[in-house]
Design a protein around this motif. Structure first.
Motif, mmCIF file in Angstrom:
data_model
loop_
_atom_site.group_PDB
_atom_site.id
_atom_site.type_symbol
_atom_site.label_atom_id
_atom_site.label_comp_id
_atom_site.label_asym_id
_atom_site.label_seq_id
_atom_site.Cartn_x
_atom_site.Cartn_y
_atom_site.Cartn_z
ATOM 1 N N ASP A 340 7.622 9.100 5.710
ATOM 2 C CA ASP A 340 7.436 8.711 7.288
ATOM 3 C C ASP A 340 6.340 7.595 7.316
ATOM 4 O O ASP A 340 6.474 6.878 8.261
ATOM 5 N N GLN A 341 5.276 7.618 6.627
ATOM 6 C CA GLN A 341 4.212 6.689 6.861
ATOM 7 C C GLN A 341 4.649 5.374 6.434
ATOM 8 O O GLN A 341 4.137 4.294 6.550
ATOM 9 N N ALA A 342 5.778 5.144 5.397
ATOM 10 C CA ALA A 342 6.161 3.913 4.837
ATOM 11 C C ALA A 342 6.422 3.053 6.140
ATOM 12 O O ALA A 342 6.272 1.653 5.666
ATOM 13 N N HIS A 343 7.073 3.352 7.148
ATOM 14 C CA HIS A 343 7.574 2.523 8.170
ATOM 15 C C HIS A 343 6.199 1.584 8.674
ATOM 16 O O HIS A 343 6.432 0.402 9.182
ATOM 17 N N VAL A 372 8.052 -2.153 0.396
ATOM 18 C CA VAL A 372 6.584 -2.621 0.444
ATOM 19 C C VAL A 372 6.031 -3.622 -0.202
ATOM 20 O O VAL A 372 5.844 -3.334 -1.611
ATOM 21 N N ASP A 373 5.558 -4.711 0.323
ATOM 22 C CA ASP A 373 5.150 -5.979 -0.703
ATOM 23 C C ASP A 373 3.683 -6.010 -1.075
ATOM 24 O O ASP A 373 3.229 -6.376 -2.069
ATOM 25 N N ALA A 374 2.870 -5.501 0.236
ATOM 26 C CA ALA A 374 1.589 -5.818 -0.138
ATOM 27 C C ALA A 374 0.774 -4.862 -1.332
ATOM 28 O O ALA A 374 1.081 -3.678 -1.317
ATOM 29 N N LEU A 375 0.226 -5.844 -2.087
ATOM 30 C CA LEU A 375 -0.247 -5.178 -3.135
ATOM 31 C C LEU A 375 -1.440 -4.227 -3.217
ATOM 32 O O LEU A 375 -1.724 -3.292 -3.925
#
Length: 489
Positions: A340-343, A372-375
């Motif tokens: 749910d938090q991945a949004h 999700v791309d942000a390292l």
């Protein structure tokens, strides 16, 4: 009558009377499978005392042929009970029945591998100066404290216990409470070996941390072999510092797969999906990240999404199930919250839903695919230990390697390409203890595994695992030389 798994200490089953009892639950059904003695600090101390006495007063450390014979008989007894044990493993941990059967076969192979190595512990001698000999020998390190998890309850137990036994150590095994029934039955095969000296192997299970801490802080324990989380591994390191005991730690992972432009998304998607959902993602080498060349992002995303949506999730013992439950309801709900938090940080391509209906009492959730791309995102940096796969993109080979190495973990990884030189070049550049080429999750008794960085240190499996439980001793003696005979004139 509900079975009660008991501790084994000094060659005897410890009585249940006056001890606390805990329940083991089938994560597929929520039903109680059985009970086990919830060991306390006194149990742990008794086990340590028995192991120390056996190490100092039995021939075990000096009898490689005995050790090999005991281990071979252990393997034979496990093999005879393999089907029964695999069923219990599936019921207690939610591991699918076929993988459970494969794990038991691998367990037998592992024990036999180290039984062979038990008779190959050789030293070396060198004459450093005329008549001066340096003899270097390998000796058992002493008492090994082995703390094992539930997620591969057979193989992760014997990959520490078998080399410890082969090296001549005596052992105390702290079994996982989630797999206490299975691990007790597995080790029962060892307790029934007639020529196993009392106290050589002792084991118990507990729900609290104090009995495990007793192993770590005890001056009578010489080696700790632990498989589990980074957080607990750090606690073990701190607690073991006063006694300066040897540590072997296999901790978390965040396994990446680098997929280059020449790979076929439709061909490899099924393998990647299987690698991500092995043991419902509850395996430290399970695939967590797919780093795909930008030209493959869309076709690979669509192929993975199709596999995740069609994956048959169901009870571990049903033959049509392709993924079983998580270990318990709490972990199922934890994974649901994470998705749910991945949004907030990227896209949710496939949201794994908690299953209801006939599966509502089990810890079932469908696998999730996110992007999700942000390292610096937790979805890239943190081990989730569940069926959540993150899809990322790269342009150049160097960027792929940099992204793969951008976490604190370095346990396992894979490279997917038809270019052999590129595969080997990238594998060498990755900071990972194991790198597979065009496959994932191939673990062998003969090949060492272990981690870089926060994934721990030391190696298990393979010949090097013996070194975790052996000390090298140097004995020097100046024996002189025989003087040349003087011939009479």
């Amino acid at each position: 009558m509900t079975p009660i798994a008991q501790p084994w200490i000094g060659g005897q089953w410890a009585p249940v009377a006056s001890r606390a009892v805990a329940e083991s639950v089938d994560p597929s059904t929520g039903m109680v499978l059985g009970q086990f003695t919830d060991a306390d600090v006194g149990t742990a101390e008794a086990a340590i005392g028995a192991a120390r006495h056996a190490f100092e007063h039995s021939d075990w450390a000096h009898a490689p042929r005995l050790r090999a014979a005991v281990m071979l008989e252990f393997a034979n007894r496990v093999e005879r009970r393999a089907d029964e044990l695999a069923l219990l493993l599936a019921q207690e941990t939610g591991k699918l029945l076929k993988p459970a059967q494969a794990e038991l076969a691998g367990t037998v192979s592992e024990i036999r591998f180290y039984a062979g190595l038990a008779r190959t512990i050789f030293g070396r001698t060198t004459e450093v100066e005329p008549g001066a000999l340096s003899v270097l020998s390998r000796e058992a390190a002493g008492v090994a404290g082995i703390i094992v998890p539930w997620n591969a309850a057979a193989i992760l137990l014997v990959r520490s216990l078998a080399p410890a036994m082969a090296a001549g150590c005596t052992s105390v095994v702290k079994m996982a409470p989630q797999s206490a029934l299975f691990q007790t039955e597995l080790l029962r095969c060892l307790t029934e070996v007639p020529n196993l000296p009392a106290g050589v192997v002792n084991f118990y299970s507990c729900t609290g941390s104090e009995p495990s801490e007793s192993l770590v802080v005890s001056s009578d324990v010489d080696v700790i072999s632990f498989t589990g989380s980074v957080r607990v591994g750090q606690r073990i390191m701190a607690s073991a510092a006063p006694t300066l005991k040897r540590l072997n730690l296999e901790l978390g992972g965040k396994a990446p797969a680098i997929v280059f432009a020449d790979a076929d998304p439709k061909t490899i998607a099924a393998q990647l999906a299987a690698a991500a959902t092995i043991a419902a993602g509850q395996q430290c080498t399970a695939l967590d990240r797919v780093l795909a060349h930008e030209s493959l992002i869309e076709p690979l995303r669509d192929a993975l999404a199709a596999h995740f949506r069609s994956l048959a999730v169901g009870p571990a013992t049903e033959p049509d199930s392709m993924m079983g439950p998580l270990i318990d309801i709490a972990n199922r709900d934890r994974i649901a919250r994470l998705v749910d938090q991945a949004h907030e940080q990227g896209k949710v391509i496939v949201r794994g839903e908690v299953l209801d209906g006939r599966l509502a009492r089990g810890a079932f959730i469908r696998p999730s695919l996110i992007q999700v791309d942000a390292l610096d995102s937790p979805f890239v940096q943190e081990e989730f230990f569940g069926p959540v796969l993150n899809l990322e993109s790269f342009r150049e080979e160097s960027e792929a390697v940099a992204r793969a190495n951008a976490t604190r973990y370095g346990l396992s990884a894979s490279v997917w390409t038809h270019d052999g030189a590129r595969a080997r070049r990238v594998a060498r550049a990755m900071r990972s203890g194991t790198v597979w080429i065009n496959t994932h999750n191939k673990l062998l008794p003969e090949a060492e595994t272990g981690g870089f960085g926060a994934s721990g240190y030391g190696r298990l499996h393979g010949a090097e695992a013996m070194l975790e439980f052996l000390e090298t001793k140097h004995v020097y003696e100046d024996i002189g030389r025989v003087k040349p005979r003087t011939e009479p004139t």
